[in-house]
Design a protein around this motif. Structure first.
Motif, mmCIF file in Angstrom:
data_model
loop_
_atom_site.group_PDB
_atom_site.id
_atom_site.type_symbol
_atom_site.label_atom_id
_atom_site.label_comp_id
_atom_site.label_asym_id
_atom_site.label_seq_id
_atom_site.Cartn_x
_atom_site.Cartn_y
_atom_site.Cartn_z
ATOM 1 N N PRO A 3 -45.435 -67.981 21.943
ATOM 2 C CA PRO A 3 -44.628 -67.253 20.948
ATOM 3 C C PRO A 3 -43.646 -68.175 20.243
ATOM 4 C CG PRO A 3 -43.794 -66.833 23.154
ATOM 5 C CD PRO A 3 -45.040 -67.664 23.338
ATOM 6 N N ARG A 4 -44.189 -69.108 19.487
ATOM 7 C CA ARG A 4 -43.375 -70.102 18.781
ATOM 8 C C ARG A 4 -43.737 -70.044 17.300
ATOM 9 N NH1 ARG A 4 -44.884 -75.202 21.212
ATOM 10 N NH2 ARG A 4 -42.987 -75.152 22.463
ATOM 11 N N PRO A 5 -42.757 -70.004 16.402
ATOM 12 C CA PRO A 5 -43.057 -69.937 14.968
ATOM 13 C C PRO A 5 -43.941 -71.100 14.514
ATOM 14 C CG PRO A 5 -40.725 -69.568 15.373
ATOM 15 C CD PRO A 5 -41.316 -70.009 16.681
ATOM 16 N N SER A 6 -44.719 -70.828 13.490
ATOM 17 C CA SER A 6 -45.567 -71.820 12.826
ATOM 18 C C SER A 6 -46.834 -72.123 13.613
ATOM 19 C CB SER A 6 -44.778 -73.104 12.542
ATOM 20 O OG SER A 6 -45.584 -74.026 11.850
ATOM 21 N N THR A 7 -46.806 -73.005 14.602
ATOM 22 C CA THR A 7 -48.044 -73.468 15.234
ATOM 23 C C THR A 7 -48.581 -72.510 16.292
ATOM 24 O OG1 THR A 7 -46.887 -74.716 16.955
ATOM 25 C CG2 THR A 7 -47.308 -75.840 14.881
ATOM 26 N N LEU A 8 -47.703 -71.922 17.095
ATOM 27 C CA LEU A 8 -48.092 -71.056 18.214
ATOM 28 C C LEU A 8 -48.889 -71.816 19.262
ATOM 29 C CD1 LEU A 8 -49.164 -67.857 16.215
ATOM 30 C CD2 LEU A 8 -46.942 -68.348 17.228
ATOM 31 N N LYS A 9 -48.835 -73.145 19.212
ATOM 32 C CA LYS A 9 -49.572 -73.992 20.149
ATOM 33 C C LYS A 9 -48.609 -74.949 20.846
ATOM 34 C CE LYS A 9 -53.833 -74.117 17.386
ATOM 35 N NZ LYS A 9 -54.798 -75.020 16.689
ATOM 36 N N PRO A 10 -49.023 -75.532 21.982
ATOM 37 C CA PRO A 10 -48.174 -76.531 22.649
ATOM 38 C C PRO A 10 -48.007 -77.791 21.805
ATOM 39 C CG PRO A 10 -49.871 -75.693 24.142
ATOM 40 C CD PRO A 10 -50.225 -75.215 22.773
ATOM 41 N N PHE A 11 -46.835 -78.410 21.905
ATOM 42 C CA PHE A 11 -46.582 -79.692 21.260
ATOM 43 C C PHE A 11 -47.029 -80.866 22.132
ATOM 44 C CE2 PHE A 11 -42.802 -77.437 19.158
ATOM 45 C CZ PHE A 11 -43.552 -77.124 18.037
ATOM 46 N N SER A 12 -47.222 -80.610 23.406
ATOM 47 C CA SER A 12 -47.472 -81.675 24.374
ATOM 48 C C SER A 12 -48.805 -82.384 24.119
ATOM 49 C CB SER A 12 -47.487 -81.098 25.790
ATOM 50 O OG SER A 12 -46.321 -80.365 26.059
ATOM 51 N N PRO A 13 -48.868 -83.691 24.393
ATOM 52 C CA PRO A 13 -50.149 -84.404 24.303
ATOM 53 C C PRO A 13 -51.116 -83.848 25.344
ATOM 54 C CG PRO A 13 -48.480 -85.766 25.351
ATOM 55 C CD PRO A 13 -47.763 -84.569 24.813
ATOM 56 N N GLU A 46 -40.986 -80.706 28.301
ATOM 57 C CA GLU A 46 -40.039 -79.744 28.858
ATOM 58 C C GLU A 46 -39.979 -78.446 28.064
ATOM 59 O OE1 GLU A 46 -35.304 -79.458 30.157
ATOM 60 O OE2 GLU A 46 -36.111 -81.304 29.307
ATOM 61 N N ASP A 47 -39.926 -78.571 26.719
ATOM 62 C CA ASP A 47 -39.825 -77.363 25.892
ATOM 63 C C ASP A 47 -41.068 -76.499 26.050
ATOM 64 O OD1 ASP A 47 -38.480 -75.805 23.686
ATOM 65 O OD2 ASP A 47 -40.370 -76.286 22.689
ATOM 66 N N ASP A 48 -42.257 -77.124 26.047
ATOM 67 C CA ASP A 48 -43.494 -76.370 26.244
ATOM 68 C C ASP A 48 -43.518 -75.716 27.615
ATOM 69 O OD1 ASP A 48 -44.627 -76.802 23.782
ATOM 70 O OD2 ASP A 48 -45.794 -78.530 24.399
ATOM 71 N N ALA A 49 -43.137 -76.464 28.643
ATOM 72 C CA ALA A 49 -43.141 -75.925 30.000
ATOM 73 C C ALA A 49 -42.223 -74.707 30.109
ATOM 74 C CB ALA A 49 -42.724 -77.008 30.990
ATOM 75 N N GLN A 75 -41.349 -72.678 27.685
ATOM 76 C CA GLN A 75 -41.963 -71.575 26.937
ATOM 77 C C GLN A 75 -43.072 -70.917 27.754
ATOM 78 O OE1 GLN A 75 -41.456 -70.187 23.941
ATOM 79 N NE2 GLN A 75 -39.859 -71.498 23.118
ATOM 80 N N ILE A 76 -43.892 -71.717 28.405
ATOM 81 C CA ILE A 76 -45.006 -71.174 29.191
ATOM 82 C C ILE A 76 -44.495 -70.351 30.363
ATOM 83 C CG2 ILE A 76 -46.962 -71.790 30.656
ATOM 84 C CD1 ILE A 76 -47.322 -74.289 28.872
ATOM 85 N N LEU A 77 -43.528 -70.887 31.087
ATOM 86 C CA LEU A 77 -43.032 -70.212 32.283
ATOM 87 C C LEU A 77 -42.278 -68.924 31.964
ATOM 88 C CD1 LEU A 77 -41.852 -73.364 34.278
ATOM 89 C CD2 LEU A 77 -43.873 -71.951 34.718
ATOM 90 N N LYS A 78 -41.842 -68.770 30.705
ATOM 91 C CA LYS A 78 -41.177 -67.534 30.292
ATOM 92 C C LYS A 78 -42.180 -66.414 29.992
ATOM 93 C CE LYS A 78 -37.079 -69.651 28.181
ATOM 94 N NZ LYS A 78 -36.384 -69.910 26.886
#
Length: 203
Positions: free
Chosen positions: A46-56, A86-89, A91-94
């Motif tokens: 649930p992130r604006p724009s991409t809705l995908k992880p930023f992580s490599p 960290e930010d992706d993690a 978001q996922i855990l929430k």
């Protein structure tokens, strides 16, 4: 959803596929058992724009969300912390997971109730229409947010947006889209003839 445009598409078919792009951009997956959602290729955060992880991609590129969920239906926090930024993690855990096994579900990302709304649908469509324009020619998105919040009838807002986007069904637009009509409006042509007749004093 996987249909192709084809070599000689009609205006109607091109319009349907353009609308499909808006649905794809505005939708995301609500995670159930995670078996149908790709970690790196699908929209699910649930992130604006991409809705995908930023992580490599540290995990295999075709990995499903299911590998991040344990047998008790909880997130594998250690695995997630080790493979995501960290930010992706965070978001996922929430993200809430169902207490009972459920299939993953596509929902509309631009509504608090995850349901499609015409207002947000047109907002996504506007973003798609303007994404290839230079920044100097793009309107102020803040102004459009203000406009959509005005207490005007929906049909007036829609007409204004269609007129601004030059997608009204005028004779010229229909002609440019290969619809068999004359490129000029007959009403305008009639008024022009009347004005010319008055100018020359012809009855």
């Amino acid at each position: 959803m996987d249909s192709k445009l084809g070599c000689n598409p009609s205006y109607m078919w091109r319009s349907i596929l353009w609308g499909r792009e808006g649905i794809e951009v505005g939708s995301r997956w609500r995670i159930g058992d995670g078996k149908n959602v790709s970690i790196y290729h699908h929209r699910w955060l649930p992130r604006p724009s991409t809705l995908k992880p930023f992580s490599p991609p540290l995990l295999p590129s075709q990995s499903k969300i299911a590998i991040l969920i344990d047998e008790n239906g909880c997130w594998k926090e250690h695995l997630i912390r080790n493979n995501f930024l960290e930010d992706d993690a965070d978001q996922i855990l929430k993200l809430p997971l169902p207490k009972k096994p459920l299939e993953d579900q596509l929902v509309w990302s631009y509504d608090k109730r995850d349901q499609y709304q015409v207002k947000s649908g047109y907002y996504v469509a506007l973003r798609l229409k303007l994404k290839d324009l230079p920044s100097s020619s793009s309107p102020n998105i803040g102004w459009w947010k203000f406009f959509w919040n005005l207490s005007l009838p929906s049909k007036i807002k829609l007409f204004y947006w269609r007129a601004f986007s030059n997608i009204l069904s005028t004779y010229l637009n229909l002609h440019q889209r290969k619809i068999p009509v004359a490129p000029s409006c007959p009403v305008v042509a009639l008024l022009t003839r009347i004005n010319i007749s008055r100018w020359w004093g012809v009855n």
